[in-house]
Motif scaffolding. Sequence first.
Motif, short mmCIF file in Angstrom:
data_model
loop_
_atom_site.label_atom_id
_atom_site.label_comp_id
_atom_site.label_asym_id
_atom_site.label_seq_id
_atom_site.Cartn_x
_atom_site.Cartn_y
_atom_site.Cartn_z
N PRO A 102 1.38 41.29 17.07
CA PRO A 102 0.87 42.17 16.01
C PRO A 102 1.91 43.21 15.58
CG PRO A 102 -0.03 42.80 18.13
CD PRO A 102 0.71 41.53 18.36
N LEU A 103 1.66 43.79 14.41
CA LEU A 103 2.53 44.85 13.89
C LEU A 103 1.87 46.21 14.09
CD1 LEU A 103 3.53 43.23 10.46
CD2 LEU A 103 4.85 43.22 12.60
N SER A 104 2.65 47.18 14.53
CA SER A 104 2.12 48.54 14.65
C SER A 104 2.19 49.23 13.29
CB SER A 104 2.92 49.34 15.69
OG SER A 104 4.29 49.39 15.35
N LEU A 105 1.38 50.27 13.13
CA LEU A 105 1.29 50.97 11.84
C LEU A 105 1.53 52.46 12.00
CD1 LEU A 105 -1.97 49.32 10.39
CD2 LEU A 105 0.40 48.58 10.08
N LEU A 106 2.19 53.03 11.01
CA LEU A 106 2.34 54.48 10.92
C LEU A 106 1.26 55.01 9.99
CD1 LEU A 106 6.20 55.03 10.55
CD2 LEU A 106 4.81 55.12 12.63
N ILE A 107 0.61 56.09 10.41
CA ILE A 107 -0.44 56.71 9.62
C ILE A 107 -0.14 58.20 9.51
CG2 ILE A 107 -2.19 55.00 10.21
CD1 ILE A 107 -3.23 56.92 12.33
N ALA A 108 -0.93 58.89 8.70
CA ALA A 108 -0.68 60.32 8.47
C ALA A 108 -1.66 61.21 9.22
CB ALA A 108 -0.73 60.63 6.97
N SER A 109 -2.79 60.66 9.68
CA SER A 109 -3.81 61.50 10.29
C SER A 109 -4.82 60.67 11.06
CB SER A 109 -4.55 62.29 9.20
OG SER A 109 -5.28 61.39 8.36
N THR A 110 -5.63 61.36 11.87
CA THR A 110 -6.72 60.68 12.56
C THR A 110 -7.78 60.19 11.57
OG1 THR A 110 -7.79 62.80 12.97
CG2 THR A 110 -6.40 61.92 14.73
N ASP A 111 -7.91 60.88 10.44
CA ASP A 111 -8.84 60.42 9.41
C ASP A 111 -8.46 59.03 8.93
OD1 ASP A 111 -10.28 62.75 9.54
OD2 ASP A 111 -9.33 63.67 7.79
N GLN A 112 -7.17 58.80 8.77
CA GLN A 112 -6.71 57.48 8.34
C GLN A 112 -6.94 56.44 9.43
OE1 GLN A 112 -2.54 57.30 7.11
NE2 GLN A 112 -3.16 56.11 5.33
N ALA A 113 -6.81 56.86 10.68
CA ALA A 113 -7.09 55.95 11.80
C ALA A 113 -8.53 55.48 11.75
CB ALA A 113 -6.80 56.65 13.12
N GLU A 114 -9.43 56.37 11.40
CA GLU A 114 -10.85 56.02 11.35
C GLU A 114 -11.14 54.98 10.28
OE1 GLU A 114 -12.57 59.83 10.79
OE2 GLU A 114 -12.55 60.35 12.92
N GLU A 115 -10.28 54.89 9.27
CA GLU A 115 -10.46 53.89 8.22
C GLU A 115 -9.97 52.52 8.65
OE1 GLU A 115 -8.29 55.39 4.92
OE2 GLU A 115 -9.55 57.16 4.64
N PRO B 183 -5.99 42.98 7.74
CA PRO B 183 -5.79 41.54 7.74
C PRO B 183 -5.50 41.00 9.14
CG PRO B 183 -4.52 42.60 5.99
CD PRO B 183 -5.04 43.69 6.87
N LEU B 184 -5.95 39.79 9.41
CA LEU B 184 -5.71 39.19 10.72
C LEU B 184 -4.22 38.99 10.99
CD1 LEU B 184 -8.57 36.52 10.86
CD2 LEU B 184 -8.49 38.78 11.93
N LYS B 185 -3.42 38.84 9.92
CA LYS B 185 -1.98 38.67 10.10
C LYS B 185 -1.36 39.89 10.75
CE LYS B 185 -0.32 35.31 6.71
NZ LYS B 185 0.60 35.10 5.57
N VAL B 186 -1.87 41.06 10.41
CA VAL B 186 -1.32 42.31 10.96
C VAL B 186 -1.67 42.44 12.43
CG1 VAL B 186 -1.36 44.83 10.82
CG2 VAL B 186 -1.35 43.46 8.73
N THR B 187 -2.90 42.09 12.78
CA THR B 187 -3.35 42.21 14.16
C THR B 187 -3.00 40.97 14.99
OG1 THR B 187 -5.52 41.25 13.71
CG2 THR B 187 -5.28 43.62 13.39
N ALA B 188 -2.47 39.94 14.34
CA ALA B 188 -2.14 38.68 15.01
C ALA B 188 -3.35 38.13 15.75
CB ALA B 188 -0.95 38.85 15.95
N ASN B 189 -4.52 38.33 15.16
CA ASN B 189 -5.78 37.82 15.72
C ASN B 189 -6.12 38.40 17.09
OD1 ASN B 189 -6.61 35.93 13.60
ND2 ASN B 189 -4.83 34.75 14.20
#
Length: 215
Positions: free
Chosen positions: A65-78, A110-116
């Motif tokens: 899977p690919l890790s993601l950069l976010i700006a806040s915990t609010d974005q994590a909740e999405e 997308p499942l591609k990002v999480t690698a299922n």
Amino acid sequence: MRAEILKINSETPESSLVKYAADQIRSGEVLGMPTDTFYGLAADPFNLRAVDKVYDIKTRSRHKPLSLLIASTDQAEELAKPLPEEFYALARKFWPGPLTIIVKAGSRLPLKVTANTGNVALRVPNAKIPLAVVTAAAIPITATSANLSGARSAPARNKCGSNSRVASASSSTGGASPRVVASTIIDLSDETTRWRIIREGAIPADEISKFFAQG
């Protein structure tokens, strides 16, 4: 094709250049970008063609899977299913900073990002350029390191120089990453074990253990 290099100030990112970088990502391009750990490949995780480009550039297995950069915990909740209390505690203590937290992914990703795997790795970096780009793009960005899979990661100043292009990426934002150690990765996706350190990095494992012991 000649590389395009955006020389963005790492301390006071120019809004016009940040917007341009964000627009490039939203249009499906992959950019090399400094973070507070290593130089990363930034792409729109909701654009499957862009995700494929990241995997191709890194010659990375589609099973990882690919890790993601976010700006806040609010974005994590999405992006994630209901988050455990441990997530919020770690975020308050260590974000922005070099701690990547694995949680259960929401159906939006997308499942591609999480690698299922059903999980997603999230981080709020302590670096102004990626934070500004994430905010301007209004989406998370991929954060996988810019080294080829199986090769040793290198900080931005060693991997690409202060303002040079990552091989095969469409363009690069300037600046060097200040650290020489990767982020620490902690897994919160297993309700039975609660938390597990997957990789010890910039934040020592004993610091994480002490944090939970005090909690």
